[in-house]
Structure formats: C-alpha cells, structure tokens
Design a protein around this motif. Structure first.
Motif, PDB file in Angstrom:
ATOM      1  N   PRO A  65      59.881 -43.026  39.231  1.00  0.00           N
ATOM      2  CA  PRO A  65      59.382 -42.214  38.116  1.00  0.00           C
ATOM      3  C   PRO A  65      57.866 -42.023  38.168  1.00  0.00           C
ATOM      4  O   PRO A  65      57.366 -40.952  37.821  1.00  0.00           O
ATOM      5  N   MET A  66      57.136 -43.022  38.659  1.00  0.00           N
ATOM      6  CA  MET A  66      55.684 -42.870  38.776  1.00  0.00           C
ATOM      7  C   MET A  66      55.336 -41.794  39.806  1.00  0.00           C
ATOM      8  O   MET A  66      54.425 -41.005  39.608  1.00  0.00           O
ATOM      9  N   ARG A  67      56.057 -41.749  40.899  1.00  0.00           N
ATOM     10  CA  ARG A  67      55.836 -40.710  41.916  1.00  0.00           C
ATOM     11  C   ARG A  67      56.194 -39.344  41.334  1.00  0.00           C
ATOM     12  O   ARG A  67      55.509 -38.356  41.579  1.00  0.00           O
ATOM     13  N   ALA A  68      57.260 -39.275  40.558  1.00  0.00           N
ATOM     14  CA  ALA A  68      57.652 -38.010  39.932  1.00  0.00           C
ATOM     15  C   ALA A  68      56.579 -37.513  38.969  1.00  0.00           C
ATOM     16  O   ALA A  68      56.397 -36.310  38.814  1.00  0.00           O
ATOM     17  N   ASP A  69      55.846 -38.439  38.338  1.00  0.00           N
ATOM     18  CA  ASP A  69      54.727 -38.024  37.483  1.00  0.00           C
ATOM     19  C   ASP A  69      53.691 -37.254  38.292  1.00  0.00           C
ATOM     20  O   ASP A  69      53.138 -36.262  37.831  1.00  0.00           O
ATOM     21  N   VAL A  70      53.418 -37.704  39.507  1.00  0.00           N
ATOM     22  CA  VAL A  70      52.488 -36.980  40.378  1.00  0.00           C
ATOM     23  C   VAL A  70      53.076 -35.612  40.720  1.00  0.00           C
ATOM     24  O   VAL A  70      52.384 -34.594  40.651  1.00  0.00           O
ATOM     25  N   GLU A 100      47.074 -35.969  34.190  1.00  0.00           N
ATOM     26  CA  GLU A 100      45.923 -35.464  34.947  1.00  0.00           C
ATOM     27  C   GLU A 100      46.046 -35.710  36.450  1.00  0.00           C
ATOM     28  O   GLU A 100      45.055 -35.679  37.183  1.00  0.00           O
ATOM     29  N   LEU A 101      47.258 -35.977  36.923  1.00  0.00           N
ATOM     30  CA  LEU A 101      47.518 -36.083  38.354  1.00  0.00           C
ATOM     31  C   LEU A 101      47.833 -34.690  38.883  1.00  0.00           C
ATOM     32  O   LEU A 101      48.216 -33.798  38.126  1.00  0.00           O
ATOM     33  N   ASN A 102      47.680 -34.502  40.179  1.00  0.00           N
ATOM     34  CA  ASN A 102      47.953 -33.206  40.785  1.00  0.00           C
ATOM     35  C   ASN A 102      48.607 -33.449  42.137  1.00  0.00           C
ATOM     36  O   ASN A 102      48.040 -34.153  42.984  1.00  0.00           O
ATOM     37  N   HIS A 103      49.785 -32.873  42.336  1.00  0.00           N
ATOM     38  CA  HIS A 103      50.517 -33.150  43.575  1.00  0.00           C
ATOM     39  C   HIS A 103      49.748 -32.671  44.809  1.00  0.00           C
ATOM     40  O   HIS A 103      49.809 -33.291  45.856  1.00  0.00           O
ATOM     41  N   GLU A 104      48.992 -31.577  44.710  1.00  0.00           N
ATOM     42  CA  GLU A 104      48.228 -31.096  45.859  1.00  0.00           C
ATOM     43  C   GLU A 104      47.099 -32.056  46.233  1.00  0.00           C
ATOM     44  O   GLU A 104      46.772 -32.218  47.401  1.00  0.00           O
ATOM     45  N   ARG A 105      46.534 -32.708  45.263  1.00  0.00           N
ATOM     46  CA  ARG A 105      45.412 -33.621  45.486  1.00  0.00           C
ATOM     47  C   ARG A 105      45.878 -35.072  45.674  1.00  0.00           C
ATOM     48  O   ARG A 105      45.326 -35.800  46.499  1.00  0.00           O
ATOM     49  N   MET A 156      51.866 -26.753  37.608  1.00  0.00           N
ATOM     50  CA  MET A 156      52.881 -26.345  38.561  1.00  0.00           C
ATOM     51  C   MET A 156      53.568 -27.594  39.125  1.00  0.00           C
ATOM     52  O   MET A 156      52.900 -28.531  39.539  1.00  0.00           O
ATOM     53  N   THR A 157      54.846 -27.608  39.141  1.00  0.00           N
ATOM     54  CA  THR A 157      55.623 -28.701  39.718  1.00  0.00           C
ATOM     55  C   THR A 157      55.662 -28.560  41.234  1.00  0.00           C
ATOM     56  O   THR A 157      55.693 -27.464  41.761  1.00  0.00           O
ATOM     57  N   CYS A 158      55.689 -29.665  41.917  1.00  0.00           N
ATOM     58  CA  CYS A 158      55.766 -29.655  43.377  1.00  0.00           C
ATOM     59  C   CYS A 158      57.035 -28.937  43.837  1.00  0.00           C
ATOM     60  O   CYS A 158      58.132 -29.218  43.338  1.00  0.00           O
ATOM     61  N   PRO A 159      56.920 -28.028  44.814  1.00  0.00           N
ATOM     62  CA  PRO A 159      58.106 -27.310  45.291  1.00  0.00           C
ATOM     63  C   PRO A 159      59.081 -28.186  46.069  1.00  0.00           C
ATOM     64  O   PRO A 159      60.223 -27.775  46.314  1.00  0.00           O
ATOM     65  N   TYR A 160      58.658 -29.389  46.444  1.00  0.00           N
ATOM     66  CA  TYR A 160      59.527 -30.292  47.195  1.00  0.00           C
ATOM     67  C   TYR A 160      60.283 -31.263  46.299  1.00  0.00           C
ATOM     68  O   TYR A 160      61.043 -32.093  46.790  1.00  0.00           O
ATOM     69  N   LEU A 161      60.088 -31.166  44.997  1.00  0.00           N
ATOM     70  CA  LEU A 161      60.747 -32.066  44.049  1.00  0.00           C
ATOM     71  C   LEU A 161      61.998 -31.412  43.485  1.00  0.00           C
ATOM     72  O   LEU A 161      61.983 -30.245  43.093  1.00  0.00           O
ATOM     73  N   SER A 162      63.064 -32.174  43.445  1.00  0.00           N
ATOM     74  CA  SER A 162      64.277 -31.717  42.767  1.00  0.00           C
ATOM     75  C   SER A 162      64.859 -32.919  42.029  1.00  0.00           C
ATOM     76  O   SER A 162      64.443 -34.053  42.229  1.00  0.00           O
ATOM     77  N   TYR A 163      65.800 -32.650  41.167  1.00  0.00           N
ATOM     78  CA  TYR A 163      66.473 -33.737  40.439  1.00  0.00           C
ATOM     79  C   TYR A 163      67.946 -33.703  40.822  1.00  0.00           C
ATOM     80  O   TYR A 163      68.585 -32.653  40.762  1.00  0.00           O
ATOM     81  N   ARG A 164      68.451 -34.837  41.254  1.00  0.00           N
ATOM     82  CA  ARG A 164      69.823 -34.929  41.759  1.00  0.00           C
ATOM     83  C   ARG A 164      70.525 -36.144  41.176  1.00  0.00           C
ATOM     84  O   ARG A 164      69.903 -37.121  40.815  1.00  0.00           O
ATOM     85  N   ASN A 191      55.075 -33.802  39.096  1.00  0.00           N
ATOM     86  CA  ASN A 191      55.096 -32.929  37.919  1.00  0.00           C
ATOM     87  C   ASN A 191      53.713 -32.717  37.310  1.00  0.00           C
ATOM     88  O   ASN A 191      53.591 -32.127  36.236  1.00  0.00           O
ATOM     89  N   ASP A 192      52.678 -33.191  37.997  1.00  0.00           N
ATOM     90  CA  ASP A 192      51.286 -33.024  37.547  1.00  0.00           C
ATOM     91  C   ASP A 192      51.053 -33.583  36.152  1.00  0.00           C
ATOM     92  O   ASP A 192      50.310 -33.022  35.356  1.00  0.00           O
TER      93      ASP A 192
END
Length: 60
Positions: free
Chosen positions: A33-38, A44-49, A1-9, A40-41
C-alpha cells in the motif's frame, strides 16, 4: 496522474485475494500500500520522481 503501470487486481498467477490489491506491471507483482501511494501520487509523492520502477520502464 496515476502511474500507467499500476492496476488493481484480485489475482495474478496462483495468488488470489478477496479484495483488489495494487499490482505493478513493470515488476509484474503486487506492491505494498505504501508503494501504491507513490503510484497514485498521494502525500506529495510523484511516481515520475519517486519511483525507480517507473523511471526504469520509461528509460527503456
């Protein structure tokens, strides 16, 4: 699941780009881009964690 607070502009305020970039609605700024990896999960990263911005927004 992608973070609901992420958008692309392509722009925000006075910043404009030729291609879309990751934008965090919590901090109201473009993120690396490294933060966007988090966000976008990826890798093995997870935005909630793994994202303090997400955790702060969800705790409010």
């Amino acid at each position: 699941m992608t973070c609901p607070y992420l958008s692309y502009r392509r722009s925000a305020g006075d910043q404009e780009f030729e291609t879309e970039r990751a934008y965090c609605d919590v901090v109201e700024e473009f993120v690396s881009p490294m933060r966007a990896d988090v966000c976008n999960d990826r890798h093995e990263l997870n935005h909630e964690r793994d994202c303090e911005f997400y955790r702060d927004a969800e705790s409010e």
